[in-house]
Design a protein around this motif. Structure first.
Motif, PDB file in Angstrom:
ATOM      1  N   ILE A 188     -92.699 -11.898  55.509  1.00  6.20           N
ATOM      2  CA  ILE A 188     -92.742 -12.845  54.393  1.00  6.20           C
ATOM      3  C   ILE A 188     -92.073 -12.262  53.152  1.00  6.20           C
ATOM      4  N   VAL A 189     -91.086 -12.992  52.639  1.00  5.77           N
ATOM      5  CA  VAL A 189     -90.445 -12.646  51.371  1.00  5.77           C
ATOM      6  C   VAL A 189     -90.758 -13.775  50.396  1.00  5.77           C
ATOM      7  N   GLY A 190     -91.546 -13.478  49.373  1.00  4.32           N
ATOM      8  CA  GLY A 190     -91.984 -14.505  48.434  1.00  4.32           C
ATOM      9  C   GLY A 190     -91.134 -14.546  47.179  1.00  4.32           C
ATOM     10  N   GLU A 191     -91.618 -15.289  46.199  1.00  2.00           N
ATOM     11  CA  GLU A 191     -90.930 -15.411  44.911  1.00  2.00           C
ATOM     12  C   GLU A 191     -91.863 -14.933  43.798  1.00  2.00           C
ATOM     13  N   LEU A 192     -91.384 -13.991  43.015  1.00  6.39           N
ATOM     14  CA  LEU A 192     -92.142 -13.475  41.882  1.00  6.39           C
ATOM     15  C   LEU A 192     -91.581 -14.141  40.620  1.00  6.39           C
ATOM     16  N   ASN A 193     -92.320 -15.110  40.096  1.00  8.22           N
ATOM     17  CA  ASN A 193     -91.829 -15.909  38.974  1.00  8.22           C
ATOM     18  C   ASN A 193     -92.583 -15.665  37.666  1.00  8.22           C
ATOM     19  N   SER A 194     -93.429 -14.648  37.642  1.00  7.86           N
ATOM     20  CA  SER A 194     -94.226 -14.386  36.446  1.00  7.86           C
ATOM     21  C   SER A 194     -93.570 -13.365  35.515  1.00  7.86           C
ATOM     22  N   THR A 195     -92.385 -12.907  35.895  1.00  8.64           N
ATOM     23  CA  THR A 195     -91.603 -12.031  35.022  1.00  8.64           C
ATOM     24  C   THR A 195     -90.138 -12.389  35.214  1.00  8.64           C
ATOM     25  N   THR A 196     -89.254 -11.774  34.437  1.00  9.03           N
ATOM     26  CA  THR A 196     -87.846 -12.158  34.486  1.00  9.03           C
ATOM     27  C   THR A 196     -86.932 -10.940  34.381  1.00  9.03           C
ATOM     28  N   VAL A 197     -85.858 -10.991  35.149  1.00  8.59           N
ATOM     29  CA  VAL A 197     -84.776 -10.006  35.082  1.00  8.59           C
ATOM     30  C   VAL A 197     -83.587 -10.690  34.406  1.00  8.59           C
ATOM     31  N   TYR A 198     -82.870  -9.951  33.582  1.00 10.39           N
ATOM     32  CA  TYR A 198     -81.753 -10.523  32.834  1.00 10.39           C
ATOM     33  C   TYR A 198     -80.441  -9.817  33.202  1.00 10.39           C
ATOM     34  N   PRO A 199     -79.774 -10.265  34.279  1.00  7.54           N
ATOM     35  CA  PRO A 199     -78.502  -9.651  34.664  1.00  7.54           C
ATOM     36  C   PRO A 199     -77.417  -9.950  33.636  1.00  7.54           C
ATOM     37  N   SER A 200     -76.382  -9.125  33.633  1.00  8.54           N
ATOM     38  CA  SER A 200     -75.247  -9.330  32.740  1.00  8.54           C
ATOM     39  C   SER A 200     -74.428 -10.544  33.196  1.00  8.54           C
ATOM     40  N   SER A 201     -73.758 -11.176  32.249  1.00  4.81           N
ATOM     41  CA  SER A 201     -72.848 -12.291  32.559  1.00  4.81           C
ATOM     42  C   SER A 201     -71.403 -11.834  32.547  1.00  4.81           C
ATOM     43  N   ARG A 202     -71.174 -10.550  32.669  1.00  6.73           N
ATOM     44  CA  ARG A 202     -69.813 -10.036  32.517  1.00  6.73           C
ATOM     45  C   ARG A 202     -68.917 -10.447  33.683  1.00  6.73           C
ATOM     46  N   VAL A 203     -67.643 -10.515  33.389  1.00  7.47           N
ATOM     47  CA  VAL A 203     -66.626 -10.760  34.408  1.00  7.47           C
ATOM     48  C   VAL A 203     -66.322  -9.440  35.099  1.00  7.47           C
ATOM     49  N   SER A 204     -66.180  -9.486  36.432  1.00  9.74           N
ATOM     50  CA  SER A 204     -65.917  -8.258  37.181  1.00  9.74           C
ATOM     51  C   SER A 204     -65.148  -8.583  38.448  1.00  9.74           C
ATOM     52  N   ASN A 205     -64.288  -7.658  38.870  1.00 10.16           N
ATOM     53  CA  ASN A 205     -63.574  -7.813  40.133  1.00 10.16           C
ATOM     54  C   ASN A 205     -63.878  -6.674  41.104  1.00 10.16           C
ATOM     55  N   ARG A 206     -65.025  -6.025  40.871  1.00  8.80           N
ATOM     56  CA  ARG A 206     -65.386  -4.886  41.724  1.00  8.80           C
ATOM     57  C   ARG A 206     -65.735  -5.312  43.138  1.00  8.80           C
ATOM     58  N   VAL A 207     -66.308  -6.513  43.267  1.00  5.11           N
ATOM     59  CA  VAL A 207     -66.724  -7.001  44.573  1.00  5.11           C
ATOM     60  C   VAL A 207     -66.012  -8.319  44.863  1.00  5.11           C
ATOM     61  N   VAL A 208     -66.100  -8.746  46.133  1.00  8.51           N
ATOM     62  CA  VAL A 208     -65.348  -9.927  46.569  1.00  8.51           C
ATOM     63  C   VAL A 208     -65.994 -11.215  46.093  1.00  8.51           C
ATOM     64  N   PHE A 209     -67.337 -11.273  46.173  1.00  9.24           N
ATOM     65  CA  PHE A 209     -68.008 -12.493  45.719  1.00  9.24           C
ATOM     66  C   PHE A 209     -69.285 -12.137  44.989  1.00  9.24           C
ATOM     67  N   GLY A 210     -69.822 -13.124  44.268  1.00 11.56           N
ATOM     68  CA  GLY A 210     -70.998 -12.895  43.436  1.00 11.56           C
ATOM     69  C   GLY A 210     -70.710 -13.340  42.013  1.00 11.56           C
ATOM     70  N   THR A 211     -71.596 -12.984  41.109  1.00 11.12           N
ATOM     71  CA  THR A 211     -71.490 -13.446  39.728  1.00 11.12           C
ATOM     72  C   THR A 211     -70.183 -13.022  39.063  1.00 11.12           C
ATOM     73  N   GLY A 212     -69.874 -11.726  39.109  1.00 11.68           N
ATOM     74  CA  GLY A 212     -68.706 -11.203  38.411  1.00 11.68           C
ATOM     75  C   GLY A 212     -67.397 -11.861  38.803  1.00 11.68           C
ATOM     76  N   PRO A 213     -67.037 -11.851  40.104  1.00 11.40           N
ATOM     77  CA  PRO A 213     -65.771 -12.463  40.504  1.00 11.40           C
ATOM     78  C   PRO A 213     -65.737 -13.971  40.326  1.00 11.40           C
ATOM     79  N   THR A 214     -66.885 -14.637  40.504  1.00 10.85           N
ATOM     80  CA  THR A 214     -66.932 -16.085  40.309  1.00 10.85           C
ATOM     81  C   THR A 214     -66.628 -16.436  38.861  1.00 10.85           C
TER      82      THR A 214
END
Length: 393
Positions: free
Chosen positions: A248-274
């Motif tokens: 079982i992999v659940g969802e922990l919604n009582s706290t928050t992580v704040y990833p960067s919104s930076r542009v990146s080309n280090r990886v093929v897909f994901g937030t940065g390249p998109t």
């Protein structure tokens, strides 16, 4: 020892010679390659409300083999900066380690292998204490966390003792960035939610957000999964989707992580390249997968039990009844061969139903979507597709 076979098979070296504290409960692993924001991330963690257990942060400083002198020097400087920061931020219940810098083989150099090195070390240290329920947390070096981050992680796994992992609520950093980038990250987050809700709609049992900086896994769950993949890109997606098939992999919604919104080309897909493609005008984030593709795929998932112990002739009959994009994909993908193999290893329908989604898994769903959007559907306005989804729920 619960992880003896894994550690032996993976030949995990000792990266941190110090013995772990006896009450160690949370180990946070952070890959770090050319990361100017790493000290802000460490500050963010150290400002958290402290849990009852002790916490370790393992920063894996790394760069690819044959890197230029400037890159190697940057890794060395990062090591020095973290060491100096450590001297000024001593706490009894949080310790930061920064082994390395590591030269990663060029073929595999990337966040996957770096994350694996750190998570393997976290596992090894929990193994010293024989703590199979120790919590290994994945974070990134440009990410901030809410003040209750550590406390809520501890609470979650204490409350859900049968869970082997959890995704953590996230929200990308949006302050002090240019308007077009801010618009892009809003659209990207909206897409992630749309896609996850579509997986729920079609009956896929493991609809997860797969963000590398926003998940945690127990030490035993990590072993059962076979450890982190060393893929150069999308390691979080591959890891979490296969982890969910082992427990079982659940969802922990009582706290928050704040990833960067930076542009990146280090990886093929994901937030940065998109976001990079959005900023360059190469990708229109206002458009997304046509909801009709999910409607059609649900037709197959609704009749999956009809595939149990099916022969080729009956399979061909079912193909004729399915929407054309689905049947065409199944033919091109040789899906009968895969179902035939599955049937030979399933003694009853209950086992078949569970293992069906090991065959038609998240990777195959994505493969179908890309296949079907080349000849059957067109990507369409995301707001319109969200409204269509909502009309079914």
């Amino acid at each position: 020892m619960f992880s003896e076979n894994y550690l032996k098979k993976n030949q995990c070296p000792v990266l941190i010679p110090d013995n772990p504290d006896s009450d160690l409960g949370i180990s946070i692993v952070i890959p770090c390659f050319n990361e100017p924001e790493i000290l802000k991330t460490l500050d963010s963690i150290y400002q958290c409300t402290l849990p009852e257990c002790s916490v370790e942060i393992i920063v894996i400083i790394n760069h690819p083999e044959n890197s230029d002198k400037n890159t190697i020097q940057y890794s060395t400087n990062t090591k020095t900066c973290i060491n100096n920061w450590n001297q000024d931020n001593q706490q009894k219940t949080i310790k930061t380690y920064s082994p390395g810098p590591f030269e990663l083989p060029k073929k595999w150099a990337g966040p996957g292998l770096a994350r694996k090195k750190g998570m393997d070390e976290a596992l090894r240290r929990f193994s010293v204490l024989d703590k199979s329920k120790g919590i290994i947390v994945s974070l990134d070096a440009d990410t901030l966390v809410a003040k209750n981050y550590l406390l809520e992680i501890e609470k979650y796994f204490s409350k859900h003792g049968n869970h082997i992992g959890a995704t953590i609520q996230f929200e990308h950093q949006k302050e002090n960035i240019e308007p077009k980038l801010r618009e892009g990250i809003y659209l990207y987050e909206k897409y992630l939610t749309y896609y996850k809700n579509c997986l729920t709609f079609i009956g896929y049992p493991y609809p997860l957000y797969t963000v590398g900086s926003a998940f945690a896994v127990t030490a035993l769950g990590y072993v059962k999964r076979g450890g982190m993949t060393r893929k150069k890109s999308g390691e979080d997606f591959y890891f979490l989707q296969t982890l969910a098939q082992t427990g079982i992999v659940g969802e922990l919604n009582s706290t928050t992580v704040y990833p960067s919104s930076r542009v990146s080309n280090r990886v093929v897909f994901g937030t940065g390249p998109t976001l990079g493609k959005w900023m360059e005008g190469k990708e229109d984030l206002t458009k997304t997968y046509n909801f009709q593709a999910f409607i059609d795929l649900r037709v197959l998932f609704d009749i999956k039990e009809d595939l149990f112990k099916i022969n080729q002739e009956a399979f061909n009959t079912i193909l004729k009844k399915l929407p054309a994009p689905v049947s065409n994909f199944m033919i091109e993908d040789d899906f009968f061969g895969q179902i035939d193999d599955l049937n030979q290893n399933c003694s009853n329908l209950k086992i078949f139903n569970k293992r069906f989604f090991q065959v038609f898994n998240a990777f195959k769903i994505l493969k179908f979507l890309n296949f079907s959007h080349t000849g059957f559907y067109e990507k369409d306005n995301m707001e319109r597709q969200i409204i269509r989804l909502q009309s079914f729920t």
